[in-house]
Design a protein around this motif. Structure first.
Motif, short mmCIF file in Angstrom:
data_model
loop_
_atom_site.label_atom_id
_atom_site.label_comp_id
_atom_site.label_asym_id
_atom_site.label_seq_id
_atom_site.Cartn_x
_atom_site.Cartn_y
_atom_site.Cartn_z
N GLY A 1 0.79 -1.22 0.00
CA GLY A 1 0.00 0.00 0.00
C GLY A 1 0.82 1.27 0.00
N SER A 2 2.16 1.15 -0.01
CA SER A 2 3.01 2.35 0.03
C SER A 2 2.94 3.09 -1.30
CB SER A 2 4.47 1.95 0.32
OG SER A 2 5.01 1.23 -0.79
N VAL A 3 3.30 4.35 -1.27
CA VAL A 3 3.30 5.15 -2.49
C VAL A 3 4.26 4.55 -3.51
CG1 VAL A 3 3.89 7.41 -3.48
CG2 VAL A 3 2.64 7.28 -1.30
N ALA A 4 5.43 4.09 -3.07
CA ALA A 4 6.41 3.52 -3.99
C ALA A 4 5.88 2.26 -4.66
CB ALA A 4 7.71 3.23 -3.25
N ALA A 5 5.25 1.37 -3.90
CA ALA A 5 4.72 0.13 -4.47
C ALA A 5 3.60 0.42 -5.45
CB ALA A 5 4.24 -0.79 -3.37
#
Length: 397
Positions: free
Chosen positions: A192-196
């Motif tokens: 759920g991270s921005v990078a992922a």
């Protein structure tokens, strides 16, 4: 305030001698915020560090038509000696250690305590609006153009006065989620991270932990860079009372220029050419074609401090042949004594390592810099319409 004791600050005469200017010009520098002065023993004294930095800038000269804007800020500091810090913390200490979410929280408020990685979720209703706004675009439209359309749609009906961290987190997550997915959906604890989430929208490859970590580090490295042109555009828009989405749109429009947000794309082409026929021939061809990308900077006099920390994270994501090409190109740049490497070289290597889609440079740069833009918008909102550039009229009289 000073790194040098006040009693050792320069007198007006000393400051004028070091700058090579008259007293009237010195006072103008103070009124414009370029220099700090204090009164001591009935005389004005000047910070020697600021005088030295101003002398370096003026010694380099200015290109015709170029001007500098100087403002007070607590967010980011750039130093010509190759140092960059976010609210006093060197970027080299953050890249690969802090998440983009934690870095954004730090930029926005100087406080990364609590749970800075919570609350980064797209708003379903606003997401539908942003996706629908792209329905009429051709399938092959550049991702940067899609992002601009999405942000414009997100600004429709939004609360123009809202710049809270909660709303900012939601806005960034919604911006990323509005882009079409081009690869496998992310999995794992950081899915759920921005990078992922961004990886799945710029690369057809699976979002491995190493891949997500590399992109996350890239977002941190590019999160802010003082008063770059796009950041200045955000601050100018904010100073007029424009809402956050409108201010971000000003930044995105400025970033879309090939000399700013897309400057890493030629680096990717250079690396591909180096793999095909060798670094020496590739660099020579770039030189003949107009200049080698990924070198030189308007502020740094040495290697851009964001470059080496990112290049060090390539193993585990970039195949050996691609890492070898980066090393060979860097060695060739040094052999030719080109200008010091800049962060575009590192971003180009990241794009190449992840087989990212065409135009990904602008999107990665934009999502990263949104954290800084929001910080600057929050800081600028304390002021009111303070920008008014002047022109030197050269037309017919």
């Amino acid at each position: 305030m000073a790194t040098v004791p006040v009693e050792r600050w320069l007198t007006s005469r000393q400051a004028c001698e070091r700058l090579g200017v008259r007293p009237q010009t010195l006072y103008a520098y103070v009124s414009r915020g370029l220099l700090t002065s204090v009164r001591q023993d009935g005389r004005s004294r000047y910070d020697p560090d600021q005088v030295a930095e101003l002398a370096r800038r003026t010694a380099r000269g200015r290109r015709p038509g170029r001007f500098e804007v100087t403002i007070d800020t607590e967010i980011t500091r750039l130093e010509p000696a190759g140092r960059l810090s976010y609210r006093g913390v060197p970027v080299g200490d953050l890249v690969g250690r802090w998440s983009y979410e934690r870095t954004a929280a730090w930029l926005w408020s100087g406080d990364d305590r609590g749970e800075p990685e919570r609350g980064w979720a797209a708003d379903p209703d606003r997401l539908r609006v942003a996706v629908a706004a792209q329905a009429g675009l051709p399938d092959d439209v550049a991702p940067g153009a899609r992002l601009r359309v999405a942000v414009a749609a997100l600004g429709a009906g939004a609360d123009a006065g809202s710049r809270s961290p909660d709303d900012a987190r939601t806005l960034v997550a919604t911006m990323v989620a509005a882009l079409p997915v081009v690869g496998p959906p992310p999995s794992g604890p950081r899915r759920g991270s921005v990078a992922a989430q961004l990886w799945a929208r710029v690369s057809p490859r699976r979002a491995t932990p190493a891949a997500v970590g590399l992109l996350d580090a890239t977002l941190v490295a590019f999160a802010d860079h003082e008063l770059a042109t796009s950041t200045l555009a955000v601050r100018v828009a904010t100073s007029t009372g424009a809402g956050l989405e409108a201010a971000l749109l000003a930044g995105l429009a400025t970033l879309s220029g090939p000399l700013h947000g897309a400057a890493a794309e030629p680096v990717r082409a250079l690396l591909a050419d180096a793999r095909e026929r060798g670094a020496a021939e590739a660099v020579e061809a770039a030189t003949t074609a107009g200049g080698v990308p990924g070198v030189g900077h308007a502020v740094y006099e040495t290697v851009d401090p964001r470059t080496e920390p990112l290049l060090a994270l390539l193993p585990g994501v970039a195949p050996p042949a691609r890492r070898a090409a980066v090393a060979a190109v860097v060695a060739e740049m040094e052999r030719r004594r080109l200008a010091p490497r800049n962060a575009d070289l590192a971003l180009g290597a990241v794009l190449d390592a992840g087989d990212m889609v065409a135009g990904a440079a602008e999107v990665v740069f934009a999502v990263a810099r949104t954290a800084g833009w929001i910080a600057h918008a929050r800081e600028e909102a304390r002021h009111r319409l303070r920008y008014r550039a002047r022109a030197v009229y050269t037309g017919p009289r």
